[in-house]
Design an enzyme around this catalytic site. Structure first.
Site, mmCIF file in Angstrom:
data_model
loop_
_atom_site.group_PDB
_atom_site.id
_atom_site.type_symbol
_atom_site.label_atom_id
_atom_site.label_comp_id
_atom_site.label_asym_id
_atom_site.label_seq_id
_atom_site.Cartn_x
_atom_site.Cartn_y
_atom_site.Cartn_z
ATOM 1 N N ASP A 117 0.844 -1.204 0.000
ATOM 2 C CA ASP A 117 0.000 0.000 0.000
ATOM 3 C C ASP A 117 0.878 1.252 0.000
ATOM 4 N N THR A 155 -16.123 -2.540 -9.665
ATOM 5 C CA THR A 155 -17.283 -1.914 -9.038
ATOM 6 C C THR A 155 -18.508 -1.957 -9.951
ATOM 7 N N ASP A 156 -19.690 -1.902 -9.360
ATOM 8 C CA ASP A 156 -20.914 -1.837 -10.183
ATOM 9 C C ASP A 156 -21.036 -0.499 -10.912
ATOM 10 N N GLU A 157 -20.207 0.493 -10.515
ATOM 11 C CA GLU A 157 -20.312 1.805 -11.179
ATOM 12 C C GLU A 157 -19.920 1.738 -12.649
ATOM 13 N N TYR A 163 -14.331 8.613 -11.955
ATOM 14 C CA TYR A 163 -14.010 7.391 -11.184
ATOM 15 C C TYR A 163 -14.455 6.149 -11.944
ATOM 16 N N LYS A 191 -12.190 3.003 -13.458
ATOM 17 C CA LYS A 191 -12.360 1.585 -13.067
ATOM 18 C C LYS A 191 -12.710 0.731 -14.280
ATOM 19 N N ASN A 198 -22.273 -0.941 -3.271
ATOM 20 C CA ASN A 198 -21.763 -0.114 -2.164
ATOM 21 C C ASN A 198 -21.530 -0.938 -0.906
ATOM 22 N N LYS A 235 -17.341 8.840 2.717
ATOM 23 C CA LYS A 235 -18.407 8.074 2.066
ATOM 24 C C LYS A 235 -19.688 8.213 2.883
ATOM 25 N N LEU A 236 -20.841 7.999 2.239
ATOM 26 C CA LEU A 236 -22.126 8.382 2.838
ATOM 27 C C LEU A 236 -22.315 7.908 4.294
ATOM 28 N N VAL A 256 -27.198 16.046 2.402
ATOM 29 C CA VAL A 256 -27.790 15.064 1.485
ATOM 30 C C VAL A 256 -27.855 15.692 0.093
ATOM 31 N N HIS A 270 -24.778 12.761 -11.122
ATOM 32 C CA HIS A 270 -25.099 11.789 -10.066
ATOM 33 C C HIS A 270 -25.925 10.602 -10.586
HETATM 34 P P1 NAD Z 1 -10.126 3.108 0.016
HETATM 35 O O1 NAD Z 1 -10.064 4.448 -0.633
HETATM 36 O O2 NAD Z 1 -10.618 2.990 1.417
HETATM 37 O O3 NAD Z 1 -8.663 2.426 -0.004
HETATM 38 C C1 NAD Z 1 -7.815 2.490 -1.110
HETATM 39 C C2 NAD Z 1 -6.440 2.009 -0.667
HETATM 40 O O4 NAD Z 1 -5.571 1.997 -1.814
HETATM 41 C C3 NAD Z 1 -5.768 2.907 0.384
HETATM 42 O O5 NAD Z 1 -5.197 2.126 1.397
HETATM 43 C C4 NAD Z 1 -4.674 3.626 -0.414
HETATM 44 O O6 NAD Z 1 -3.558 3.994 0.374
HETATM 45 C C5 NAD Z 1 -4.324 2.567 -1.449
HETATM 46 N N1 NAD Z 1 -3.702 3.126 -2.650
HETATM 47 C C6 NAD Z 1 -4.149 4.178 -3.399
HETATM 48 N N2 NAD Z 1 -3.288 4.402 -4.415
HETATM 49 C C7 NAD Z 1 -2.309 3.461 -4.331
HETATM 50 C C8 NAD Z 1 -1.168 3.165 -5.113
HETATM 51 N N3 NAD Z 1 -0.838 3.906 -6.199
HETATM 52 N N4 NAD Z 1 -0.376 2.116 -4.772
HETATM 53 C C9 NAD Z 1 -0.686 1.368 -3.664
HETATM 54 N N5 NAD Z 1 -1.751 1.628 -2.879
HETATM 55 C C10 NAD Z 1 -2.567 2.649 -3.200
HETATM 56 O O7 NAD Z 1 -10.957 2.204 -0.967
HETATM 57 P P2 NAD Z 1 -12.048 1.050 -0.656
HETATM 58 O O8 NAD Z 1 -13.370 1.670 -0.458
HETATM 59 O O9 NAD Z 1 -11.480 0.135 0.343
HETATM 60 O O10 NAD Z 1 -12.087 0.346 -2.086
HETATM 61 C C11 NAD Z 1 -11.128 -0.675 -2.399
HETATM 62 C C12 NAD Z 1 -11.363 -1.139 -3.820
HETATM 63 O O11 NAD Z 1 -12.692 -1.658 -3.946
HETATM 64 C C13 NAD Z 1 -11.259 -0.030 -4.881
HETATM 65 O O12 NAD Z 1 -10.613 -0.578 -5.999
HETATM 66 C C14 NAD Z 1 -12.698 0.330 -5.193
HETATM 67 O O13 NAD Z 1 -12.815 0.786 -6.510
HETATM 68 C C15 NAD Z 1 -13.388 -1.006 -5.016
HETATM 69 N N6 NAD Z 1 -14.805 -0.962 -4.605
HETATM 70 C C16 NAD Z 1 -15.195 -0.202 -3.528
HETATM 71 C C17 NAD Z 1 -16.524 -0.228 -3.123
HETATM 72 C C18 NAD Z 1 -16.999 0.582 -1.926
HETATM 73 O O14 NAD Z 1 -18.201 0.642 -1.676
HETATM 74 N N7 NAD Z 1 -16.120 1.198 -1.160
HETATM 75 C C19 NAD Z 1 -17.458 -1.014 -3.823
HETATM 76 C C20 NAD Z 1 -17.023 -1.764 -4.929
HETATM 77 C C21 NAD Z 1 -15.681 -1.740 -5.292
HETATM 78 O O1 DAU Z 2 -21.212 1.265 -6.053
HETATM 79 C C1 DAU Z 2 -19.911 1.008 -5.635
HETATM 80 C C2 DAU Z 2 -19.221 2.315 -5.337
HETATM 81 O O2 DAU Z 2 -19.810 2.828 -4.155
HETATM 82 C C3 DAU Z 2 -17.712 2.178 -5.169
HETATM 83 O O3 DAU Z 2 -17.146 1.767 -6.389
HETATM 84 C C4 DAU Z 2 -17.082 3.497 -4.728
HETATM 85 O O4 DAU Z 2 -15.703 3.313 -4.452
HETATM 86 C C5 DAU Z 2 -17.784 3.961 -3.470
HETATM 87 O O5 DAU Z 2 -17.283 5.219 -3.080
HETATM 88 C C6 DAU Z 2 -19.299 4.049 -3.681
HETATM 89 O O6 DAU Z 2 -19.658 5.124 -4.592
HETATM 90 P P1 DAU Z 2 -20.934 6.084 -4.299
HETATM 91 O O7 DAU Z 2 -20.732 7.335 -5.031
HETATM 92 O O8 DAU Z 2 -22.208 5.337 -4.492
HETATM 93 O O9 DAU Z 2 -20.727 6.264 -2.706
HETATM 94 P P2 DAU Z 2 -20.809 7.535 -1.725
HETATM 95 O O10 DAU Z 2 -20.720 6.994 -0.340
HETATM 96 O O11 DAU Z 2 -19.887 8.614 -2.120
HETATM 97 O O12 DAU Z 2 -22.300 8.045 -1.979
HETATM 98 C C7 DAU Z 2 -23.398 7.198 -1.766
HETATM 99 C C8 DAU Z 2 -24.656 7.992 -2.124
HETATM 100 O O13 DAU Z 2 -24.827 9.041 -1.158
HETATM 101 C C9 DAU Z 2 -24.564 8.679 -3.458
HETATM 102 O O14 DAU Z 2 -25.851 8.652 -4.083
HETATM 103 C C10 DAU Z 2 -24.191 10.124 -3.130
HETATM 104 C C11 DAU Z 2 -24.834 10.339 -1.768
HETATM 105 N N1 DAU Z 2 -24.131 11.282 -0.872
HETATM 106 C C12 DAU Z 2 -22.799 11.073 -0.634
HETATM 107 C C13 DAU Z 2 -22.098 11.930 0.175
HETATM 108 C C14 DAU Z 2 -20.628 11.713 0.421
HETATM 109 C C15 DAU Z 2 -24.802 12.331 -0.257
HETATM 110 O O15 DAU Z 2 -26.028 12.496 -0.441
HETATM 111 N N2 DAU Z 2 -24.106 13.175 0.569
HETATM 112 C C16 DAU Z 2 -22.773 13.031 0.786
HETATM 113 O O16 DAU Z 2 -22.193 13.879 1.526
#
Ligand code: NAD
Ligand code: DAU
Length: 341
Positions: A33, A125-127, A153, A157, A182, A192-193, A209, A279
Site C-alpha cells: 500500500d 465496481t458496479d459503477e 471514477y 475503473k 456499495n 463516504k455516505l 444530502v 449523479h
Molecule cells: P479506500 O479508498 O478505502 O482504499 C484504497 C487504498 O488503496 C488505500 O489504502 C490507499 O492507500 C491505497 N492506494 C491508493 N493508491 C495506491 C497506489 N498507487 N499504490 C498502492 N496503494 C494505493 O478504498 P475502498 O473503499 O477500500 O475500495 C477498495 C477497492 O474496492 C477499490 O478498488 C474500489 O474501486 C473497489 N470498490 C469499492 C466499493 C466501496 O463501496 N467502497 C465497492 C465496490 C468496489
Molecule cells: O457502487 C460502488 C461504489 O460505491 C464504489 O465503487 C465506490 O468506491 C464507493 O465510493 C461508492 O460510490 P458512491 O458514489 O455510491 O458512494 P458515496 O458513499 O460517495 O455516496 C453514496 C450515495 O450518497 C450517493 O448517491 C451520493 C450520496 N451522498 C454522498 C455523500 C458523500 C450524499 O447524499 N451526501 C454526501 O455527503
C-alpha cells in the site's frame, strides 16, 4: 494460492479482506500500500504481529516496487484493491484516478505476465455499468450489462477492467474480476455516505444530502464482499466476471434518517445540498451468477450490519476523528462549500 499480494490493503475493504483471509485460510499475506490519505495502518493493528502478515509500503504505479515485493515474498496471487475510490474527488480532479486506477492496474498486469503468477483478481465496481431507471425495479445490473461510465471514477475503473480483459484475451492470463455494489462497515473512510453521516450526527453537525435524497444504492456489509472475493479466488474458473451485491436497495435519505433514529438525533439535522454533478440515480446488482455457481451468499442482513457499523463508529471515535483532519478538511471545504449555499 499460498502467498497473496493484497494491494490497497490499508484501505477500508482491503484491511477487512486481509483479516478475512488470515482468519479463513492458511495463506500468507503481503499488504502492499502507498498509504495515501485513505490508507491507514491503524486498521490493521490486530494483525500487525501475525506471522502470516507483512506490510510493504509501495506504489502500484512503480513496477520496481511491485517486482521487488513479488520476488521477495514468492507471490503467486495478486488481489488488487488499490485505487482512488471516491466519486466526488474524481469530479474535483481526475488525474490521480487515471494514474492509479488505470496506470497502476497496467503495471500489475505486466508483472503478472512477466512473472507467470498463478492468479490475479481485479476488485472492480458496479459503477462501471452506469445508472438504472428508478421506475423499473425489476432491472438490475448483470455481468452482461454494457459498460457505461458516468463519472471520472467509473471511467477509470472500467478502463482497468478493459485492460484486464485485453490481457486475459491476448496473453491467456489467469485474470478474474469482481464488481460489487456499495460497501459499508468498520474502517470506512468518513468521506463516504454512511460513515460521514454517522460522524456528522455524532458531532452535532448538519448532514449534507445531495439533491432530493432519492438516489438508490444497494448496500452490502464489507465482510460479505470479502467472502465473495475469497470464494471467487478459491472456486472460480479463470477469466470469469462476478457481480456481488446485497439485494438491499435504499434511498439515500432513508439511510440518513435511519442513522439519525438509531443515534437518537433529530431529522432537522438533515441539510439538502446541491447535487453531485452527473449523479447516478440507481444501482442494483443481480448476484445470481456468484450465488448459483459458487454458492456465495451474504451472511449479514442490513438491520444487523448497520447496527454493528454504527456501534463501531460510536466506540472508535478516536479513529475517525484522527482521519478527519489535515488534508481531509481541505477536501471537505472544496467539495461542500459550493454545495451548501
Ligand atoms: P479506500 O479508498 O478505502 O482504499 C484504497 C487504498 O488503496 C488505500 O489504502 C490507499 O492507500 C491505497 N492506494 C491508493 N493508491 C495506491 C497506489 N498507487 N499504490 C498502492 N496503494 C494505493 O478504498 P475502498 O473503499 O477500500 O475500495 C477498495 C477497492 O474496492 C477499490 O478498488 C474500489 O474501486 C473497489 N470498490 C469499492 C466499493 C466501496 O463501496 N467502497 C465497492 C465496490 C468496489
Ligand atoms: O457502487 C460502488 C461504489 O460505491 C464504489 O465503487 C465506490 O468506491 C464507493 O465510493 C461508492 O460510490 P458512491 O458514489 O455510491 O458512494 P458515496 O458513499 O460517495 O455516496 C453514496 C450515495 O450518497 C450517493 O448517491 C451520493 C450520496 N451522498 C454522498 C455523500 C458523500 C450524499 O447524499 N451526501 C454526501 O455527503
Amino acid at each position: 494460492m499460498q502467498n497473496i499480494l493484497i494491494t490497497g490493503g490499508a484501505g477500508f475493504i482491503g484491511s477487512n479482506f486481509i483479516k478475512h483471509v488470515l482468519d479463513n485460510t492458511n495463506c500468507n499475506v503481503v499488504n502492499f500500500d502507498k498509504l495515501t490519505y485513505a490508507g491507514n495502518l491503524e486498521n490493521l493493528v490486530d494483525v500487525e504481529f501475525n506471522d502470516r502478515y507483512r506490510f510493504v509500503k509501495g506504489d502500484i504505479c512503480d513496477k520496481e516496487d511491485v517486482l521487488k515485493a513479488v520476488k521477495e515474498y514468492g507471490i503467486d496471487t495478486i488481489v488488487n484493491f488499490a485505487a482512488e475510490s471516491h466519486v466526488d474527488r474524481s469530479i474535483l480532479g481526475a488525474k490521480e484516478f487515471i494514474n492509479t486506477n488505470v496506470g497502476g492496474t497496467l503495471t500489475l498486469l505486466e508483472v503478472l505476465k512477466e512473472q507467470g503468477l498463478s492468479k490475479y483478481l481485479q476488485v472492480s465496481t458496479d459503477e462501471v455499468y452506469g445508472s438504472l431507471p428508478e421506475d423499473r425495479p425489476e432491472i438490475k445490473f448483470t455481468e452482461q450489462t454494457p459498460i457505461t461510465t458516468n463519472s471520472p471514477y467509473s471511467a477509470s475503473k472500467a478502463s482497468a477492467d478493459l485492460l484486464c480483459n485485453a490481457f486475459r484475451h491476448t496473453f491467456g492470463l489467469p485474470i478474474l474480476i469482481t464488481r460489487c455494489s456499495n460497501n459499508y462497515g468498520p474502517y470506512q473512510f468518513p468521506e463516504k455516505l454512511i460513515p460521514l453521516m454517522i460522524a456528522k450526527a455524532l458531532g452535532g453537525e448538519e448532514l449534507p444530502v445531495y439533491g432530493d435524497g432519492k438516489n438508490v444504492r444497494d448496500w452490502l456489509y464489507v465482510d460479505d464482499h470479502c467472502s465473495a472475493i475469497l470464494a471467487v479466488l478459491e472456486k472460480s474458473r479463470d477469466g470469469e466476471v462476478y457481480n456481488v451485491g446485497g439485494n438491499n436497495e435504499w434511498y439515500n435519505i432513508d439511510i440518513v434518517k435511519l442513522i439519525l433514529k438509531k443515534l437518537g438525533r433529530p431529522e432537522s439535522m438533515i441539510k439538502y445540498v446541491k447535487d453531485r454533478p452527473g449523479h447516478d440515480r440507481r444501482y442494483a446488482i443481480d448476484s445470481s451468477k456468484i450465488m448459483n455457481e459458487l454458492g456465495w451468499k451474504p451472511a449479514h442482513v442490513f438491520e444487523d450490519g448497520i447496527e454493528l457499523t454504527i456501534n463501531w463508529y460510536v466506540e472508535n471515535e478516536n479513529w475517525w476523528k484522527k482521519v478527519m483532519s489535515g488534508e481531509y478538511l481541505k477536501y471537505f471545504e472544496q467539495n461542500y462549500s459550493a454545495k451548501m449555499h
